[in-house]
Write a protein that holds these residues in place. Structure first.
Motif, short mmCIF file in Angstrom:
data_model
loop_
_atom_site.label_atom_id
_atom_site.label_comp_id
_atom_site.label_asym_id
_atom_site.label_seq_id
_atom_site.Cartn_x
_atom_site.Cartn_y
_atom_site.Cartn_z
N ARG A 357 0.83 -1.20 0.00
CA ARG A 357 0.00 0.00 0.00
C ARG A 357 0.87 1.26 0.00
O ARG A 357 0.54 2.25 -0.66
CB ARG A 357 -0.92 -0.02 1.23
N ALA A 358 2.00 1.21 0.74
CA ALA A 358 2.91 2.36 0.78
C ALA A 358 3.47 2.66 -0.59
O ALA A 358 3.61 3.83 -0.98
CB ALA A 358 4.04 2.09 1.77
N VAL A 359 3.82 1.62 -1.36
CA VAL A 359 4.32 1.84 -2.73
C VAL A 359 3.26 2.54 -3.56
O VAL A 359 3.54 3.50 -4.29
CB VAL A 359 4.75 0.50 -3.37
N ALA A 360 2.02 2.07 -3.47
CA ALA A 360 0.94 2.67 -4.25
C ALA A 360 0.70 4.12 -3.86
O ALA A 360 0.51 5.00 -4.72
CB ALA A 360 -0.34 1.85 -4.07
N VAL A 361 0.71 4.40 -2.57
CA VAL A 361 0.41 5.76 -2.11
C VAL A 361 1.56 6.71 -2.39
O VAL A 361 1.36 7.81 -2.94
CB VAL A 361 0.08 5.74 -0.59
N LEU A 362 2.80 6.34 -2.02
CA LEU A 362 3.94 7.25 -2.15
C LEU A 362 4.32 7.50 -3.61
O LEU A 362 4.81 8.57 -3.96
CB LEU A 362 5.14 6.69 -1.39
N SER A 363 4.11 6.50 -4.47
CA SER A 363 4.46 6.69 -5.89
C SER A 363 3.55 7.71 -6.56
O SER A 363 3.89 8.26 -7.61
CB SER A 363 4.38 5.35 -6.64
N GLY A 364 2.41 7.99 -5.95
CA GLY A 364 1.49 8.97 -6.53
C GLY A 364 1.73 10.39 -6.08
O GLY A 364 1.03 11.31 -6.53
N LEU A 365 2.71 10.60 -5.19
CA LEU A 365 2.99 11.96 -4.73
C LEU A 365 3.72 12.76 -5.80
O LEU A 365 4.39 12.20 -6.67
CB LEU A 365 3.85 11.90 -3.45
#
Length: 932
Positions: A357-365
Motif C-alpha cells: 500500500r505504501a508503494v501505491a500511495v507514495l508513488s502517486g505523490l
C-alpha cells in the motif's frame, strides 16, 4: 541524576516555604520518578519536614482515596493530638485505629459524610506537623483523591507541602486535580514540565549507563534521534547493546547502524504496545500504517494508507501520546524505538500488505520519495519495482553529493542472488563510478571490495572493479602497496580497454607514492602518455592528462608547462565527466606547483579547479584542493584561523590520504607556536608509519619539520636521526626537487653537530640533483644553505651576499616566514642590533610565530638591552595579555612549566607566575581545567 538540577532546586526551594504545592508534568519515561526520588532524599536529609511517598497504580477501577490512605497509614508515629473529626478515618486506616478518636455517628447524607472525610484528612495531616507529601502518577488516581487534595490545598496546614507527578495525556480531565487549581494566597506554587533530554544530557546519561565517560558526540546524537531524548528509552536502548562500552565510543561504524541492529528493549516495547492496544480499531490501524511508513507523514498520506478519514483518529492518537505532530500536519511516533515496537508487533502478512500500500500511495505523490519507495518495494517482495526505484534513488543521491547512500542502495540490490547477470554487471559499474566521485572510507571502500567476490561479474567488469578498488585504496592512508596490487590485476584484465588501462597505468606512475625512483616514474609517465592518442574522446584524454601532467610538474619536469596546453580550456568543457577530469587536472597542477615553488600559478590552478569541481560535486577533488589551499596559506603567512580550518578538514576527510598534507601544515603551525606535543604528533601522522605508506613529498617535509623543531630545542642528536632518514629518501628516490623543506634543517643540523663535510656534501649532491629541474623552492633553499656554509667556514662577506640573495628570493616567492628566519640568521652572523632584533620579533608576532618572537626578545635581553615596548602600554585587567595567551594555549596543550619556559625563552619562575595569573583570570581550579 542527569540534567534536572534546575528542577530539583525549584522543588527544594518550594518546600522550604511551606505551605506549598509542586506539580511535575511529563510524558512516560521522561524521568519524573527519578527526579522525585532525588528530591525526597535531599528533603529527608535536610530534616525540616517528614517526607512521605506514595504512588498511584494503573488499575481499571482505582481505590477511593487509595494513594492518600497509603501515605497516611505510614504516619502513626507522628500523630499529635488528632481532633475529633479524624475519627471518621478509623475504618479507612485500621493501622491508626488505636491512635484515632472514636468514629462519629453516621450523618445519613452522603455529601455530608464526604465533607467530614475531607475535613478528617486535612486535620490528620495537620497533626503530622511539617510534612512533604509526594504523590506519584496522579493521572491514575480516583476522582475522590483529586477532590480531597483540592480541598486540603484550598486551606492547607501551615507545614504541608505536596508534590505530585502526572502525565497530562493520561488525565481523565484536563487538570491534575480534576479542575483548574489556582494556588491560594500564601501558598507557594511551582509548576514544572519535564522535557526530553538534548544531546549534551543524552551523552552524559549514556556515559552514566556504561560507567565511563567514553561516548562520542556522534553516538550521542544518534541515540537522541532514535529515542527523542526520553531518559527511560535512552537507558533501555543503551542496555540493549551487545557491547555498550565499545559501541558508544567506536569511530569505526555508523552509530545509526549499531542502534538499528538491536532488538527493541522489552520494557519499552511492552509500554508502547499497551498504549496502542487500548486504542480504537481505526486509530490502531493508522498507528500500524505509520509504523510501516517509517517517518512522520501527512494526514492525507495516512488516510490513503488505511482508506478512512483521519482527523478524529489523529486527535485520539496525539491525545493518548502515541503520536506527536512532528511538523505542521505531519504525524508520527514520538521516537523511532516506539515505531519499531509497533512494527515488530505486526504479523508478516499485515506488514507486506502495508508495504504494498505504501508503494501505491507514495508513488502517486508529486515528489516521490525514491529511497523509501525502494525500501517498501523490497519489503513487499516487488523485485522489479525495487530495482527500478533503487537506481532512481541512487542517481538522486549522487546528484546531492550523498555518494555513500547511492553506494549503499546499489549494494543492497547487488547482494540479491536472484539479480540477473546483466543487471549485476551494469549496477557494479555504476556503484564504482559513484564511489570514485565521493569520499572513500572504510564502509564505502568495503562495498566496492565486496563486489570482487560476486561470480556474476564479467571479466571486463571485474577488471574495472579491481581498478576502482585500487584507486580507492590509494586515497586511503596506509594502503598504497595493496592499491598498487589491485591496479596491476586490473591492467591484466583490461587489455581490450585502453582508456581503463591508461587510467590504471597513470595511477601507478604517480611519483608521490611508492618507493620507485623519480627516473622510473618519468619513464612510466612517458609510456602512459603514449596511450593518449588512442583514447576516443576528449574526456578520456583529459582524465589521463589529469594524472600525468601533475606527475610531471611535481618532479620538476620543465616540459610539463608545454604539455599543459593539451588540456581543454575551462570555457570549452560542458560534459560532466570532462568537467570532473579537468577539475582534477587543475587541482593536481595546483598541488604540484605548491610543492616545487610556483605559488602564484598554484593559486590560479586552484581557483579554476575548485570552481569546476563544485559544478559537478566532485567531493574528493574539492578535498585535495582544500588541503593544498591550507598549505599555501601557511606558506604565505596567512595563519589567522588556520588551526580551526585544519581541524575541520581533518574531521571531514578522516582516514583519507589527503589528511597527511593537513597534518603537515598542522605540525608547522604548532611548532611555530611552541606547541611541541601537538607538532610532533602531527608530523608523525604526516610522515606515515613506514616508507611504503608515505606520501612524497609530504613525508620528507614532515621529517624536516620535526628535525627543525628538535634542533630549536637543542636536541641535536634526535634531530640528526630524522634528518638522516629524510635525506636517505631524497637520495634513494632521486627526489632533490622536494628538498626545499628539509635541506635547510639538514644543513643546520649537520653544522650544529660539527659535521661541516656532511653539510657540504649534501649541498653538492642537491646542486647536481637539481640540474635541469624546475624547482624554485629547492633552489631558494639551496642558496640559504650556501649562506649558512659560508658563515660556518668564516667567509662572512660571501655569507652576507648569499643571505641577502636568499632573503630576496624567498620574499619574491611569497614565503614571508622563511624570509624572516633567514634575516634572523643573517643577523646572528653580524654584530647584534637590538633594534633589528625587535623589528624581527614584531614581524614574527604579526604572523603568530610565538617561539621565534620569544627567541628574538630573549636575545635582546641577553645583551643587556631592555625589551622595547610602546608608551602607554594598556592594562589587560581580567583579560589575558598576549604573553598570558601564549602560556594558556601551551597549558591547554598539556605542556609542563619547563616546556613552556623553553618554548617562550622564559625562566621557570616567570612561567609559574604566568600560570597563576592565567588560572585566576580563567577561573580554573587547576591547570588541567584550562580550555581555550
Amino acid at each position: 541524576m542527569i540534567g534536572r538540577d534546575a528542577e530539583l532546586a525549584a522543588m527544594l526551594g518550594a518546600v522550604r516555604h511551606a505551605p506549598s504545592a509542586v506539580f511535575v508534568e511529563g510524558r512516560a519515561g521522561v524521568g519524573k520518578t527519578r527526579l522525585v526520588a532525588e528530591f525526597a532524599a535531599d528533603a529527608a536529609r535536610a530534616g525540616d519536614a517528614r517526607v512521605v511517598v506514595g504512588a498511584c497504580q494503573p488499575l481499571s477501577e482505582p481505590f477511593p482515596y487509595g494513594v492518600l490512605l497509603d501515605c497516611l497509614s505510614q504516619c502513626g508515629d507522628q500523630l499529635h493530638d488528632p481532633g475529633p473529626v479524624t475519627g471518621a478515618l478509623r475504618a479507612h486506616l485500621p493501622e491508626l485505629a488505636d491512635r484515632l478518636p472514636p468514629a462519629p455517628g453516621a450523618l445519613g447524607d452522603p455529601e455530608a459524610e464526604r465533607h467530614r472525610v475531607f475535613r478528617a484528612v486535612r486535620d490528620l495531616i495537620r497533626c503530622l506537623g511539617p510534612t512533604i507529601l509526594v504523590l506519584e502518577d496522579l493521572h491514575w488516581a480516583d476522582d475522590e483523591t483529586r477532590r480531597v487534595l483540592r480541598f486540603v490545598m484550598g486551606n492547607p496546614p501551615s507545614g504541608l507541602s505536596i508534590v505530585v507527578t502526572y502525565r497530562r495525556e493520561d488525565l481523565p480531565t484536563g487538570a491534575p486535580l480534576g479542575h483548574a487549581f489556582h494556588t491560594p494566597h500564601g501558598v507557594t506554587g511551582v509548576d514544572l514540565v519535564l522535557r526530553p533530554f538534548g544531546a549534551v544530557d543524552v551523552r552524559a546519561m549514556v556515559d552514566a549507563v556504561v560507567g565511563a565517560a567514553v561516548t562520542t558526540e556522534r553516538f550521542a546524537e544518534a541515540v537522541l534521534a532514535e529515542t527523542a531524548g526520553i531518559p527511560f528509552v535512552v537507558e533501555e536502548t543503551v542496555r540493549a547493546l551487545c557491547d555498550p562500552v565499545r559501541a558508544v565510543c567506536t569511530e569505526e561504524d555508523v552509530p545509526q547502524r549499531i542502534l538499528a541492529r538491536i532488538d527493541v528493549p522489552v520494557r519499552v516495547a511492552d509500554g508502547i504496545r499497551e498504549q496502542v492496544g487500548v486504542l480504537p480499531d481505526a486509530a490502531r490501524s493508522i498507528a500500524e500504517a505509520a509504523a510501516v511508513l517509517g517517518v512522520p507523514e501527512t494526514a492525507d498520506v495516512l488516510g490513503a494508507m488505511v482508506g478512512i478519514a483521519t482527523t478524529e483518529h489523529l486527535i485520539t492518537l496525539v491525545k493518548s501520546g502515541v503520536f506527536v505532530e512532528a511538523a505542521v500536519n505531519r504525524f508520527g511516533f514520538p521516537h523511532n524505538i516506539a515505531r519499531r515496537a509497533v512494527y515488530a508487533s505486526l504479523p508478516n502478512p499485515r506488514r507486506r500488505q502495508l508495504h504494498e500500500r505504501a508503494v501505491a500511495v507514495l508513488s502517486g505523490l508529486d515528489h516521490a520519495p525514491l529511497a523509501r519507495l525502494a525500501a517498501h518495494a523490497r519489503a513487499a517482495g516487488m523485485k522489479a519495482a525495487w530495482l527500478r526505484y533503487t537506481e532512481l534513488a541512487a542517481e538522486a543521491a549522487e546528484e546531492t553529493k550523498d555518494v555513500l547512500t547511492a553506494v549503499e542502495l546499489l549494494s543492497e540490490v547487488l547482494a540479491d542472488p536472484e539479480l540477473s547477470s546483466a543487471d549485476t554487471n551494469r549496477l557494479a559499474g555504476k556503484l564504482c563510478g559513484y564511489a570514485l566521485t565521493g569520499l572513500p572510507g572504510g564502509a564505502l571502500t568495503a562495498r566496492v571490495e565486496g563486489l570482487l567476490a560476486d561470480p556474476r561479474l564479467a571479466p571486463d567488469v571485474r577488471g574495472e572493479v579491481h581498478l576502482w578498488f585500487g584507486l580507492l585504496l590509494q586515497r586511503e592512508t596506509g594502503e598504497l602497496d595493496r592499491g598498487a596490487e589491485e591496479i596491476t590485476r586490473a591492467i591484466d584484465l583490461l587489455g581490450d580497454q585502453p582508456e581503463r588501462t591508461a587510467r590504471g597505468m597513470a595511477a601507478m606512475a604517480g611519483p608521490y607514492l611508492g618507493t620507485a625512483s623519480i627516473a622510473e616514474h618519468r619513464a612510466s609517465l612517458d609510456r602512459v602518455e603514449g596511450f593518449a592518442d588512442q583514447l576516443p574522446t576528449q574526456a578520456l584524454r583529459t582524465a589521463l592528462l589529469a594524472t600525468t601532467l601533475g606527475g610531471r610538474l611535481i618532479v620538476g619536469d620543465p616540459s610539463a608547462w608545454d604539455r599543459i596546453d593539451r588540456l581543454p580550456s575551462v570555457s570549452d568543457v560542458h560534459n560532466p565527466d570532462e568537467i570532473h577530469h579537468l577539475a582534477r587536472a587543475h587541482c593536481n597542477l595546483a598541488d604540484a606547483c605548491s610543492w616545487i615553488g610556483h605559488y602564484s600559478r598554484a593559486r590560479e590552478f586552484l581557483r579554476n579547479g575548485i570552481t569546476l569541481a563544485e559544478q559537478v560535486a566532485a567531493t574528493y577533488v574539492v578535498g585535495t584542493a582544500e588541503a593544498t589551499e591550507v598549505r599555501l596559506d601557511w606558506l604565505s603567512g596567512q595563519w589567522t584561523g588556520l588551526e580551526q580550518r585544519i581541524d575541520r578538514l581533518i574531521g571531514t576527510y578522516a582516514n583519507l590520504l589527503l589528511t597527511t598534507d593537513l597534518y603537515l601544515t598542522r605540525g608547522w603551525l604548532a611548532a611555530a607556536r611552541g606547541e611541541w606535543l601537538q607538532a610532533e604528533k602531527a608530523f608523525r601522522a604526516a610522515a606515515g608509519s613506514q616508507p611504503t605508506a608515505q606520501v612524497f613529498p609530504v613525508g620528507v617535509s614532515a621529517t624536516g619539520g620535526i628535525a627543525g623543531m628538535l634542533l630549536s630545542r637543542g636536541e641535536t642528536a634526535a634531530a640528526e636521526e630524522h634528518v638522516e632518514r629524510g635525506v636517505a629518501v631524497l637520495r634513494n628516490k632521486g627526489a632533490w626537487v622536494w628538498s626545499g623543506d628539509i635541506l635547510p634543517q639538514a644543513v643546520d643540523c649537520y653544522l650544529a653537530a660539527g659535521r661541516v663535510d656532511a653539510a657540504r656534501l649534501l649541498v653538492t649532491e642537491t646542486t647536481a640533483g637539481l640540474a635541469g629541474v624546475d624547482a624554485p623552492l629547492a633552489y631558494a633553499a639551496l642558496t640559504a644553505c650556501r649562506a649558512r656554509l659560508a658563515a660556518a667556514t668564516g667567509d662572512r662577506e660571501e655569507a652576507g651576499v648569499l643571505y641577502r640573495k636568499a632573503i630576496d628570493v624567498h620574499r619574491e616567492l611569497g614565503l614571508p616566514y622563511r624570509a624572516i628566519q633567514l634575516a634572523e640568521q643573517a643577523e646572528t652572523e653580524a654584530p647584534t642590533d637590538a633594534a633589528a632584533l625587535d623589528a624581527l620579533a614584531q614581524s614574527y608576532d604579526s604572523l603568530g610565530a610565538t617561539v621565534d618572537a620569544a627567541r628574538c626578545r630573549h636575545r635582546i635581553r641577553s645583551i643587556g638591552v631592555a625589551t622595547p615596548s610602546p608608551r602607554g602600554r594598556r592594562g589587560y585587567g581580567s583579560e589575558l595579555s598576549p604573553r598570558e595567551q601564549d602560556v594558556a594555549r601551551l597549558l591547554a596543550g598539556g605542556h609542563t612549566n619547563r616546556e613552556i619556559a623553553q618554548a617562550l625563552f622564559l625562566s621557570r619562575r616567570t612561567v609559574e607566575e604566568y600560570v597563576v595569573k592565567v588560572r585566576r583570570k580563567l577561573n580554573a581550579s587547576s591547570r588541567r581545567d584550562i580550555r581555550l
